[in-house]
Motif scaffolding. Structure first.
Motif, PDB file in Angstrom:
ATOM      1  N   ARG A  32      48.403  21.329  17.886  1.00 20.26           N
ATOM      2  CA  ARG A  32      47.477  20.218  18.142  1.00 20.26           C
ATOM      3  C   ARG A  32      48.158  19.118  18.947  1.00 20.26           C
ATOM      4  O   ARG A  32      47.587  18.572  19.899  1.00 20.26           O
ATOM      5  CB  ARG A  32      46.950  19.651  16.826  1.00 20.26           C
ATOM      6  N   GLY A  33      49.399  18.786  18.578  1.00 19.13           N
ATOM      7  CA  GLY A  33      50.093  17.717  19.271  1.00 19.13           C
ATOM      8  C   GLY A  33      50.375  18.019  20.727  1.00 19.13           C
ATOM      9  O   GLY A  33      50.475  17.102  21.550  1.00 19.13           O
ATOM     10  N   LEU A  34      50.504  19.303  21.057  1.00 19.04           N
ATOM     11  CA  LEU A  34      50.819  19.708  22.427  1.00 19.04           C
ATOM     12  C   LEU A  34      49.703  20.555  23.019  1.00 19.04           C
ATOM     13  O   LEU A  34      49.945  21.452  23.833  1.00 19.04           O
ATOM     14  CB  LEU A  34      52.148  20.475  22.434  1.00 19.04           C
ATOM     15  N   ASP A  35      48.481  20.242  22.636  1.00 21.85           N
ATOM     16  CA  ASP A  35      47.303  20.956  23.118  1.00 21.85           C
ATOM     17  C   ASP A  35      47.003  20.548  24.563  1.00 21.85           C
ATOM     18  O   ASP A  35      46.696  19.384  24.836  1.00 21.85           O
ATOM     19  CB  ASP A  35      46.110  20.644  22.212  1.00 21.85           C
ATOM     20  N   ARG A  36      47.087  21.478  25.475  1.00 15.92           N
ATOM     21  CA  ARG A  36      46.873  21.166  26.896  1.00 15.92           C
ATOM     22  C   ARG A  36      45.443  20.733  27.184  1.00 15.92           C
ATOM     23  O   ARG A  36      45.203  20.004  28.153  1.00 15.92           O
ATOM     24  CB  ARG A  36      47.226  22.389  27.751  1.00 15.92           C
ATOM     25  N   GLN A  37      44.506  21.175  26.386  1.00 16.27           N
ATOM     26  CA  GLN A  37      43.118  20.771  26.614  1.00 16.27           C
ATOM     27  C   GLN A  37      42.900  19.314  26.219  1.00 16.27           C
ATOM     28  O   GLN A  37      42.038  18.634  26.789  1.00 16.27           O
ATOM     29  CB  GLN A  37      42.180  21.685  25.839  1.00 16.27           C
ATOM     30  N   ARG A  38      43.671  18.821  25.259  1.00 11.47           N
ATOM     31  CA  ARG A  38      43.558  17.429  24.824  1.00 11.47           C
ATOM     32  C   ARG A  38      44.366  16.497  25.721  1.00 11.47           C
ATOM     33  O   ARG A  38      44.080  15.308  25.806  1.00 11.47           O
ATOM     34  CB  ARG A  38      44.019  17.279  23.380  1.00 11.47           C
ATOM     35  N   HIS A  39      45.394  17.021  26.365  1.00 12.11           N
ATOM     36  CA  HIS A  39      46.305  16.203  27.158  1.00 12.11           C
ATOM     37  C   HIS A  39      46.445  16.839  28.546  1.00 12.11           C
ATOM     38  O   HIS A  39      47.268  17.730  28.770  1.00 12.11           O
ATOM     39  CB  HIS A  39      47.665  16.105  26.475  1.00 12.11           C
ATOM     40  N   ASP A  41      47.713  15.949  31.357  1.00 15.69           N
ATOM     41  CA  ASP A  41      48.957  15.857  32.124  1.00 15.69           C
ATOM     42  C   ASP A  41      50.099  16.640  31.484  1.00 15.69           C
ATOM     43  O   ASP A  41      51.185  16.732  32.064  1.00 15.69           O
ATOM     44  CB  ASP A  41      49.393  14.382  32.241  1.00 15.69           C
ATOM     45  N   LEU A  42      49.862  17.187  30.310  1.00 13.53           N
ATOM     46  CA  LEU A  42      50.940  17.830  29.579  1.00 13.53           C
ATOM     47  C   LEU A  42      51.591  18.980  30.355  1.00 13.53           C
ATOM     48  O   LEU A  42      52.824  19.087  30.366  1.00 13.53           O
ATOM     49  CB  LEU A  42      50.420  18.304  28.220  1.00 13.53           C
ATOM     50  N   PRO A  43      50.837  19.855  31.033  1.00 16.83           N
ATOM     51  CA  PRO A  43      51.502  20.934  31.770  1.00 16.83           C
ATOM     52  C   PRO A  43      52.470  20.410  32.835  1.00 16.83           C
ATOM     53  O   PRO A  43      53.521  21.018  33.062  1.00 16.83           O
ATOM     54  CB  PRO A  43      50.328  21.697  32.413  1.00 16.83           C
ATOM     55  N   ALA A  44      52.138  19.288  33.471  1.00 20.99           N
ATOM     56  CA  ALA A  44      53.025  18.733  34.494  1.00 20.99           C
ATOM     57  C   ALA A  44      54.316  18.217  33.868  1.00 20.99           C
ATOM     58  O   ALA A  44      55.405  18.380  34.438  1.00 20.99           O
ATOM     59  CB  ALA A  44      52.313  17.613  35.257  1.00 20.99           C
ATOM     60  N   TRP A  45      54.224  17.592  32.682  1.00 19.74           N
ATOM     61  CA  TRP A  45      55.432  17.093  32.005  1.00 19.74           C
ATOM     62  C   TRP A  45      56.306  18.262  31.556  1.00 19.74           C
ATOM     63  O   TRP A  45      57.524  18.237  31.725  1.00 19.74           O
ATOM     64  CB  TRP A  45      55.046  16.241  30.800  1.00 19.74           C
ATOM     65  N   GLU A  46      55.668  19.282  31.006  1.00 16.86           N
ATOM     66  CA  GLU A  46      56.411  20.467  30.564  1.00 16.86           C
ATOM     67  C   GLU A  46      57.110  21.133  31.746  1.00 16.86           C
ATOM     68  O   GLU A  46      58.279  21.532  31.659  1.00 16.86           O
ATOM     69  CB  GLU A  46      55.450  21.444  29.892  1.00 16.86           C
TER      70      GLU A  46
END
Length: 330
Positions: A32-39, A41-46
């Motif tokens: 949940r904390g690292l859910d790409r659908q919720r965040h 920009d997360l794939p770019a940070w990863e």
């Protein structure tokens, strides 16, 4: 739900620490904390962290200095690559860091806050520590540098999680694998865990609409006799003084209760803490919180009345912070 490979160190640490009651919740909390659908920009940070250049084993890591630093040999092209990737994780709020010759000048001089509290802390060596709302993990690294046996930083922001992972890339295993990060808020922690020797909550309480509930959550995380380190916005006044701002305070929309230091101590005592004491109280200055090349948005100076910097734009007293310590009774 299986634990992804990149989180196995966290999983093993929970096993080693006997945190079985929390262990079962980790897969769901990480997902949940690292859910790409919720965040979005997360794939770019990863991706940015994954692209950081491979580092040689030979490095000098300093976790016990004002600037958390890693001295490691990088070519000029590697240094440029690493800096460009670290900047993709901006804004950087808590620090400072120096990573392979790259000075990450964060919005907050978090080292100043550490300098204010460190003289009053129980010896951290060998202790199990929880850092609530730890941001990029600066204070968590300082705790490890002070010899803590186990440090868990929690913060629900996935950006801060990837900032921590970027620093981890440079630190490697120099901390002995004692510093860990979980992208959750304190409400995700099992109730009445009674595990940690020291719990830090710095810059969190005024964001909670139910401050006494937060204090009770912190108390529940501590073992009997454990120490709480609480830092929050306060106002001048006696034990009955509490400011409840309107829609915004210093341009922040999510600020609720600002007690006086005396009122805050009374809250802690009502929640069952003992040995409650104020160890520091100071006005926050634009030298401590400011825009930098790594945090280019507006900062404190922009939120103060230009005609009277002792007031916020909304007319409230300018930010003042108290550091209060207390213990859970044995």
């Amino acid at each position: 739900m299986p634990i992804p490979a990149e989180h196995r160190d966290l999983y093993r640490a929970f096993l080693d620490q006997g945190l079985d009651v929390w262990l079962a919740r980790l897969p769901e909390q990480l997902a949940r904390g690292l859910d790409r659908q919720r965040h979005g920009d997360l794939p770019a940070w990863e991706k940015a962290v994954a692209k950081l250049p491979a580092l040689p084993d030979a490095r000098r890591v300093h976790l016990d200095t004002d600037t958390v630093s890693v001295e490691v040999a990088l070519s000029e092209s590697q240094r440029r690559q690493a800096e460009n990737l670290l900047r993709k994780l901006a804004p950087w709020r808590k620090g400072p860091f120096a990573l392979g010759g790259i000075a990450v000048d964060t919005e907050w001089r978090s080292d100043w806050k550490w300098q204010r509290v460190e003289p009053h802390l129980a010896r951290l060596a060998g202790r199990k520590i929880l850092d609530v709302g730890g941001g990029s993990g600066y204070h968590g690294w300082r705790m490890a540098g002070a010899g803590a046996a186990f440090v868990l930083v929690i913060d629900p922001s996935p950006r801060f999680f990837w900032q921590f992972r970027a620093v981890r890339h440079f630190v490697g295993d120099a901390d002995g694998g004692r510093t860990h990060y979980l992208p959750v808020g304190i409400e995700a922690m099992p109730e009445a865990l009674g595990f940690f020797d020291t719990v830090f909550s710095m810059g969190v309480l005024y964001h909670r609409p139910s401050p006494l509930e937060h204090l009770l959550q912190l108390k529940g995380a501590l073992r009997p006799g454990g120490e709480l380190v609480l830092e929050t916005l306060v106002v001048a006044g006696d034990s009955t003084t509490v400011l409840l701002p309107g829609e915004r305070y210093a341009a922040m929309p999510n600020v609720y209760f600002l007690p006086s230091s005396a009122a805050l101590c009374q809250w802690l005592e009502r929640c069952g803490f003992d040995n409650v004491r104020v160890v520091d109280e100071a006005v926050t200055t634009p030298e401590e919180q400011r825009a930098t090349d790594w945090m280019t948005f507006q900062s404190l100076v922009d939120f103060l009345d230009p005609a009277d910097p002792t007031r916020t734009l909304e007319g409230y007293p300018a930010p003042r912070r108290a550091m209060v310590m207390a213990n859970r009774p044995r």
